[in-house]
Design an enzyme around this catalytic site. Sequence first.
Site, PDB file in Angstrom:
ATOM      1  N   ARG A 104     -31.280 -53.784  50.271  1.00 24.82           N
ATOM      2  CA  ARG A 104     -31.171 -52.514  50.970  1.00 24.82           C
ATOM      3  C   ARG A 104     -32.117 -51.528  50.303  1.00 24.82           C
ATOM      4  NH1 ARG A 104     -25.700 -48.963  51.554  1.00 24.82           N
ATOM      5  NH2 ARG A 104     -26.152 -48.502  49.391  1.00 24.82           N
ATOM      6  N   THR A 108     -34.193 -45.550  52.433  1.00 25.40           N
ATOM      7  CA  THR A 108     -33.881 -45.567  53.876  1.00 25.40           C
ATOM      8  C   THR A 108     -32.512 -46.192  54.148  1.00 25.40           C
ATOM      9  OG1 THR A 108     -34.812 -47.764  54.190  1.00 25.40           O
ATOM     10  CG2 THR A 108     -36.343 -45.898  54.384  1.00 25.40           C
ATOM     11  N   ASP A 200     -22.171 -51.102  42.448  1.00 21.78           N
ATOM     12  CA  ASP A 200     -23.205 -52.006  42.963  1.00 21.78           C
ATOM     13  C   ASP A 200     -22.800 -53.444  42.640  1.00 21.78           C
ATOM     14  OD1 ASP A 200     -25.580 -53.688  43.023  1.00 21.78           O
ATOM     15  OD2 ASP A 200     -26.680 -51.818  43.381  1.00 21.78           O
ATOM     16  N   ASP A 203     -25.502 -55.744  40.874  1.00 21.09           N
ATOM     17  CA  ASP A 203     -25.721 -55.381  39.473  1.00 21.09           C
ATOM     18  C   ASP A 203     -24.531 -55.783  38.610  1.00 21.09           C
ATOM     19  OD1 ASP A 203     -28.242 -54.398  39.815  1.00 21.09           O
ATOM     20  OD2 ASP A 203     -27.638 -52.297  39.953  1.00 21.09           O
TER      21      ASP A 203
END
Length: 209
Positions: A104, A108, A200, A203
């Site tokens: 991703r 944007t 995340d 991560d």
Amino acid sequence: MGKVYVFDHPLIQHKLTYIRNKETGTKEFRELTNEIAGLMAFEITRELPLKEVDVETPVAMAKCHMIAGKKLGIIPILRAGLGMVDGILELIPAAKVGHVGLYRDPDTLKPVEYYVKLPKDIEERELIVVDPMLATGGSAIEAINVMKKRGAKNIKLMCLVAAPEGVEEMQKAHPEVDIYLAAMDEKLNEKGYIVPGLGDAGDRLFGTK
Ligand code: PRP
Ligand code: URA
């Protein structure tokens, strides 16, 4: 319209609580993600059709049951989806695994494709797309677009945590796809993160930042 199932099994909810905690380290996060994925796969496969088979036990003949030839495919969205695959394969070792690589774009929030490799007979398979997070929905929608272009028909989506915004977009884009979750959270924040979410997922799984 695709149905949304939130699995409220106590083991799933208990393990999810640990992975939400920011103090949970990479090793535990990885183990728990796989464990939750396995438990969710156990629930999702509840409806698989069975066939009757005759088996000779040490004592007598027995009428038994086996899964009736459904070919399954697990499609993780790279990278975080990889964290769910082993847990599912422990229960369904014969499943084929395809990969869709998307990330991703942080500005944007649109998915960018970088890798696709799917089972050859994808059109005959019952497919479960796996990704821990359904945020804006952009990545999962694009992954399913990519799969449909290559012939996929029978698709389910399995995520750990979703935002209502992502679920709505997915239902609009792919109304025939049922969605299986461990939790439906409150919302997205201004950076497109799920709130409260778990941060995340990629991560945390791979120990990167
Ligand atoms: C995360 C997550 C999903 C996606 C969800 O992946 O694993 O794929 O974001 O967001 P969306 O619903 O708004 O598209 P990310 O792009 O961080 O890549 P990674 O798995 O490689 O870390
Ligand atoms: N991707 C993640 O890994 N976490 C979020 O909260 C949103 C997208």
